[in-house]
Design a protein around this motif. Sequence first.
Motif, mmCIF file in Angstrom:
data_model
loop_
_atom_site.group_PDB
_atom_site.id
_atom_site.type_symbol
_atom_site.label_atom_id
_atom_site.label_comp_id
_atom_site.label_asym_id
_atom_site.label_seq_id
_atom_site.Cartn_x
_atom_site.Cartn_y
_atom_site.Cartn_z
ATOM 1 N N HIS A 1 37.028 41.691 37.734
ATOM 2 C CA HIS A 1 38.032 41.788 36.678
ATOM 3 C C HIS A 1 38.153 43.251 36.246
ATOM 4 C CE1 HIS A 1 37.184 37.478 35.044
ATOM 5 N NE2 HIS A 1 36.324 37.665 36.031
ATOM 6 N N TYR B 1 43.677 29.072 34.341
ATOM 7 C CA TYR B 1 43.728 30.024 35.454
ATOM 8 C C TYR B 1 44.852 29.640 36.402
ATOM 9 C CZ TYR B 1 41.554 26.381 38.248
ATOM 10 O OH TYR B 1 41.318 25.184 38.890
ATOM 11 N N LEU C 1 45.708 43.042 33.161
ATOM 12 C CA LEU C 1 44.517 42.416 33.719
ATOM 13 C C LEU C 1 44.709 42.212 35.213
ATOM 14 C CD1 LEU C 1 41.763 41.004 33.422
ATOM 15 C CD2 LEU C 1 43.006 38.914 32.845
ATOM 16 N N SER D 1 45.036 34.930 37.760
ATOM 17 C CA SER D 1 45.521 35.334 36.440
ATOM 18 C C SER D 1 45.031 34.302 35.435
ATOM 19 C CB SER D 1 47.045 35.448 36.420
ATOM 20 O OG SER D 1 47.647 34.200 36.683
ATOM 21 N N ILE E 1 42.532 40.535 38.447
ATOM 22 C CA ILE E 1 41.360 39.777 38.903
ATOM 23 C C ILE E 1 41.567 39.500 40.383
ATOM 24 C CG2 ILE E 1 39.958 37.706 38.645
ATOM 25 C CD1 ILE E 1 41.127 37.429 35.805
ATOM 26 N N GLY F 1 40.369 44.969 33.022
ATOM 27 C CA GLY F 1 41.333 44.737 31.961
ATOM 28 C C GLY F 1 41.438 45.917 31.016
#
Length: 131
Positions: free
Chosen positions: A82, A124, A93, A114, A95, A84
């Motif tokens: 991750h 998610y 963000l 996401s 990921i 952010g």
Amino acid sequence: MTQHANGPFEVTMTPTGAPEHEGRTAFGRTQLDKQYAGDLVATGSGQMLTAVTDTQGSAAYVAIERISGTLKGKKGSFAIHHTGTMSGGSKQLTIAVVTDSGTDELAGIAGTMSLKIVEGKHFYEFDYTLP
């Protein structure tokens, strides 16, 4: 071919010590423990590092998380990272799956995830490929 998975998850965040303050920034470390449901039935465990400034809305975090369980019936594990940032009310963000981290039936997995929070609940969205 890209596949899509989604569902809810629960997260417990446990600070692993008091934040360290340097100048205008507090640095922290947090243990992440997650329970994924929906298309991804799994547990997640990881570490998060944060930098929170004294300017409201300015912060950053990085985290590494290991996810173990089943993804649409395929067993295995994989790692995600991750990144952010928050600046002036704007959030960004990213990921992504750590390359070559998949095991068992999830070997070779790649993709991005996401997250959304709706009325205090976490969700998610995961777009991924498998060989």
